[in-house]
Write an enzyme that holds these catalytic residues in place. Structure first.
Site, short mmCIF file in Angstrom:
data_model
loop_
_atom_site.label_atom_id
_atom_site.label_comp_id
_atom_site.label_asym_id
_atom_site.label_seq_id
_atom_site.Cartn_x
_atom_site.Cartn_y
_atom_site.Cartn_z
N LEU A 497 -1.21 7.87 3.29
CA LEU A 497 -0.46 6.91 2.47
C LEU A 497 -0.89 6.96 1.01
CD1 LEU A 497 -0.53 3.77 4.81
CD2 LEU A 497 1.42 5.28 4.39
N GLY A 498 -2.15 7.28 0.81
CA GLY A 498 -2.63 7.31 -0.57
C GLY A 498 -4.09 7.68 -0.60
N ASP A 615 -11.60 -4.77 -10.62
CA ASP A 615 -10.77 -3.57 -10.74
C ASP A 615 -9.30 -3.91 -10.54
OD1 ASP A 615 -10.39 -0.92 -11.30
OD2 ASP A 615 -10.84 -0.19 -9.29
#
Ligand SMILES: *[C@@H]1O[C@H](CO)[C@@H](O)[C@H](O)[C@H]1NC(C)=O
Ligand SMILES: *[C@@H]1O[C@H](CO)[C@@H](O)[C@H](O)[C@H]1NC(C)=O
Ligand SMILES: *[C@@H]1O[C@H](CO)[C@@H](O)[C@H](O)[C@H]1NC(C)=O
Ligand SMILES: *[C@@H]1O[C@H](CO)[C@@H](O)[C@H](O)[C@H]1NC(C)=O
Ligand SMILES: *[C@@H]1O[C@H](CO)[C@@H](O)[C@H](O)[C@H]1NC(C)=O
Ligand SMILES: *[C@@H]1O[C@H](CO)[C@@H](O)[C@H](O)[C@H]1NC(C)=O
Ligand SMILES: *[C@@H]1O[C@H](CO)[C@@H](O)[C@H](O)[C@H]1NC(C)=O
Length: 776
Positions: A497-498, A615
């Site tokens: 997916l990533g 982040d």
């Protein structure tokens, strides 16, 4: 005038001996480096005379009375111009201006006629007069690296940068007012006359040789053709009271406008020709490429090369091995190829261009060709060339791969050419920052907590060993998976997916309930992984909010560390905002923003312990199938104990979203997240990345562009071709600008942000968020 009188008294006091107020300098006058060292302008602001340079003295014009005398002009800078302390400057009785050192006379200026008198003017111009009281020479006609108010650069005149902050000789860059009306920057070296090496231009070519570069007293830097304004370079209109402006081509090849305050006697840059420190060609030496680490320029060697000088790491790199001469050996033995991706280089002939199918092909062709030192591969083209490579820099948008031939220990050679396919990947700055900082944190953690670490891992083990698969972990409320189970769930980690800095995310389907999940496998090599794993588990397990991604389970199996999350069907906000496909409507963007704000607000104010995410960026904001935004990736999160409101921490997070206090190693508070959120908000409003060098220069850096449009009352430029409620847009822009203020205390809390966005609180006009320019 009052100012100047004041200065007159203030400036020369403790240096009274060294300076002389002599508005009309006549023949027979002299200066010595150690006493009577300079002549002052009537205002006392500028001085002409000796200033210290290196281990001696140079003659020039400067702002006296401050510690680091701001030198605006230097005599004979292209020659050896530093003289010992027993030198003397004379305006001789026969009308020459010279420095005498041990019987040797050095001309300071070469007017066509004998000089009768001289004068240093209030604008910093040093002027020589002939016997008709006409000007025969003036320093304004012979600029070095600086333009002062009212000074102009005429056709064919040039500014050259300095070698360094302390060496005023001609340095590496030049800015030329060309005869064709174009103002252009080049590397300074003479052989670089080719226009291909230009790295800045106003694009006013064709306007002719009457075009001049002018600096006005309000900081307006512009190109005039006669009296017609043909191009604004700075907007101007800066305060004129008790401030003077100067423009300088700096050591780093960027030209900046500086504001000098007569009150504080501080000089601060308020505008610069580019924010991309790697843009000036020649900022790095040969066989190097420039990398931006946040805003710092770093010069890296090609693989297989070492710095020529470890003291000056921008002076170039050389091979760490001696190449065999062409006729000596079968070339394909004894060398490897190494890759540096996404790099841009000068097109330096001679080179040969081949069509090759793949990068491996290109590598092979270079290996076989003994006159190929480096090959540049791009668009199926393989450009073989010899060293040196110049003007290298990284550019994520540029697919060029530099393939460098490197020496290989001969003993290993079995005659078969083998290329190292491991990618050197020096490139993506964002990743670089993240990984470097991760490494730093990891090293730190290992150093101080090696043993504790070991212990805690064991305790997790013992704790989890007691629990059967499928059970909930006591006190954490998470399901534990075995690695085998996860292999099954993800069909052997089949669908990716990533990828993130810490690991890769795969799609999985839970067999029992057919629920789709996202499975994040943490990098094994990353020591940080363990810490991150535990942090993430601890933090997420305790948080439950509609706008935070839920952690469903985890796996600790041998060396494998895996986290199982709810599946987010619509990818990340970055995918949506920055992809070329359909734009989100403003209403959709409003919804997403509100989700993000609520998620961060929960972390900051509604959890048991306050959590700084650290982040916040579009890549870490995920969208479910109903386009509800949820915040993910708590790996970097810092949670604070109740009585603690700030934390010191190494630089982590992601370039462009990281708050300035963090870069300066100052304490970090929740306001760091507010800063990151502010950047994301501007990206959401404008539907683009916060830095995009494909856009025109003035639009490339989003916060600058937004502030410029905001000040000009032209917010519609930010959302071209969109129907947007302008009132709402303005309010949102203002909130964004407040969030990205350099001073953390000026940034609103997330609660305030929510109130402002929802309209219950008025939003005052924000100050410029760009004051960080002053820290460049
Ligand atoms: C140099 O300074 C001294 C002391 O201030 C002064 O007496 C002398 O006249 C000055 N000489 C010149 C040439 O200006
Ligand atoms: C400067 O001094 C010279 C020589 O004494 C004199 O001829 C000239 O007029 C003076 N210039 C000014 C502007 O006072
Ligand atoms: C300043 O730089 C020039 C040119 O690089 C060099 O020749 C000179 O020696 C340097 N001067 C000092 C004082 O280091
Ligand atoms: C000036 O100083 C240099 C060294 O700095 C020395 O060699 C020289 O002899 C001096 N000249 C005079 C005239 O004192
Ligand atoms: C001095 O300047 C005046 C006016 O600008 C001019 O008429 C004259 O010719 C000049 N004298 C010389 C010697 O150049
Ligand atoms: C030269 O650099 C290569 C690649 O960076 C490295 O593998 C090799 O050990 C270096 N050789 C020497 C002699 O430093
Ligand atoms: C170089 O060595 C390789 C591998 O041993 C061999 O295939 C190739 O023919 C050699 N080339 C020359 C020109 O000798």
């Amino acid at each position: 005038m009052v100012v100047f009188m004041f200065l007159l008294f203030l400036v020369p006091f403790h240096e009274a001996q060294a300076q002389t107020n002599n508005f009309n300098i006549t023949r027979g006058s002299s200066l010595r480096p150690t006493s009577n060292s300079s002549w002052l302008s009537p205002s006392g602001l500028y001085a002409f005379g000796f200033y210290e340079e290196g281990d001696g003295f140079a003659v020039g014009i400067f702002i006296p009375g401050i510690a680091d005398k701001t030198v605006v002009w230097t005599a004979n800078r292209d020659k050896d111009h530093v003289v010992p302390s027993n030198a003397t400057l004379f305006l001789t009785t026969d009308g020459r201006l010279i420095v005498q050192v041990n019987e040797r006379e050095i001309d300071i200026a070469n007017p066509s006629e004998p000089i009768l008198s001289a004068s240093i003017k209030n604008n910093g111009n040093f002027v020589l007069y002939n016997s008709d009281q006409n000007i025969t020479w003036q320093s304004f006609d012979h600029p070095t690296d600086t333009l002062l108010e009212t000074q102009r650069l005429s056709a064919d005149q040039k500014l050259f940068s300095r070698v360094s902050e302390t060496n005023y000789s001609k340095g590496r860059f030049r800015l030329v007012m060309q005869m064709d009306g174009n103002l252009v920057q080049y590397p300074a070296a003479d052989e670089d006359v080719t226009i291909y090496n230009a790295y800045y231009a106003t694009g006013t070519n064709g306007a002719g040789d009457k075009v001049t570069l002018n600096l006005e007293d309000d900081g307006h830097l512009l190109l005039l053709n006669g009296i017609e304004n043909i191009k604004n370079i700075t907007p101007g209109g800066y305060p004129t009271q008790r401030r003077i402006y100067r423009m300088r081509l700096d050591v780093d090849g960027i030209f900046r406008l500086y504001s000098y305050s007569l009150n504080t006697r501080n000089s601060t840059p308020i505008w610069s020709s580019t924010r991309n420190g790697c843009a000036p060609k020649g900022i790095c030496g040969v066989n190097q490429f420039c990398v931006l680490m946040d805003r710092d320029v770093v010069c890296r060697c090609l693989p297989g090369f070492n710095y020529i000088s470890n003291k000056d790491r921008s002076s170039g790199c050389e091979r760490n091995f001696t190449a065999a001469s062409c006729k000596d050996v079968n070339q394909s033995v004894g060398y490897n190829m190494r890759r540096s991706e996404n790099t841009v280089w000068e097109n330096t002939p001679p080179y040969t261009v081949l069509q090759t199918k793949s990068v491996e092909d290109c590598e092979q062709r270079c290996l076989e060709d003994c006159s190929c030192d480096v090959a540049l591969f791009k668009d199926q083209q393989c450009r073989k060339q010899r060293l040196p490579l110049r003007f290298g820099s990284t550019n994520i948008e540029d697919p060029t791969i530099a393939l460098t031939k490197v020496g290989r220990p001969a003993s290993r050679g079995n005659g078969v050419t083998r290329t190292i396919t491991e990618k050197t990947k020096e490139i993506p700055m964002y990743l670089l920052i993240v990984s470097i900082s991760l490494i730093c944190v990891a090293v730190l953690v290992l150093a101080i907590a090696g043993i504790v670490f070991h212990g805690s891992r064991q305790s997790v083990h013992t704790m989890t060993n007691k629990i059967q698969n499928g059970e909930l972990v006591d006190g954490v409320g998470l399901r534990k998976f075995s690695y085998a189970e996860l292999v099954q769930i993800t069909n052997n980690f089949d669908e990716e997916l990533g990828k993130g800095a810490s690991g890769t995310v795969y799609k999985g389907v839970l067999s029992d309930c057919e629920n789709i999940v996202a499975v994040k496998k943490l990098e094994k090599e990353l020591a940080e992984g363990e810490r991150e794993f535990q942090t993430e588990m601890k933090v997420i397990a305790k948080t439950h909010h509609r706008n935070l991604v839920s952690l469903l389970g985890y796996c600790i199996d041998g060396s494998n560390r895996v986290l199982v999350y709810e599946f987010m069907g619509n990818g990340s906000l970055a995918d949506i905002l920055f992809a070329a496909r359909d734009r989100l409507s403003f209403t959709e963007r409003v919804g997403i923003t509100t989700d993000i704000v609520k998620g961060i607000l929960y972390l900051h104010e509604e959890c048991e312990t306050q959590i700084i995410h650290c982040d916040i960026k579009p890549q870490n904001i995920l969208m479910d199938e109903n386009m509800c935004a949820k915040i993910s990736d708590f790996g970097l999160a810092k949670h604070l104990k109740q009585d603690q409101t700030r934390t010191y921490t190494g630089v982590r997070g992601t370039r462009g979203y990281v708050a300035p206090e963090w870069m300066r190693k100052l304490p970090v508070t929740v306001k760091a997240d507010v800063y990151s959120f502010g950047n994301v908000l501007l990206e959401i409003i404008c539907h683009r990345k916060n830095v995009d060098w494909n856009l025109p220069e003035n639009e490339a850096v989003l916060d600058e562009w937004v502030y410029e449009c905001f000040m000009a009352g032209e917010l519609s430029k930010l959302v071209p071709d969109e129907e947007v409620d302008m009132k709402k847009l303005e309010k949102w822009v203002k909130v964004g600008l407040w969030c990205i203020q350099e001073e953390p205390s000026l940034r609103p809390s997330m609660k305030k942000v929510l109130l402002m966005l929802e309209g219950t609180v008025d939003v005052p006009i924000p100050p410029s968020p760009l004051s960080y320019l002053s820290s460049l």
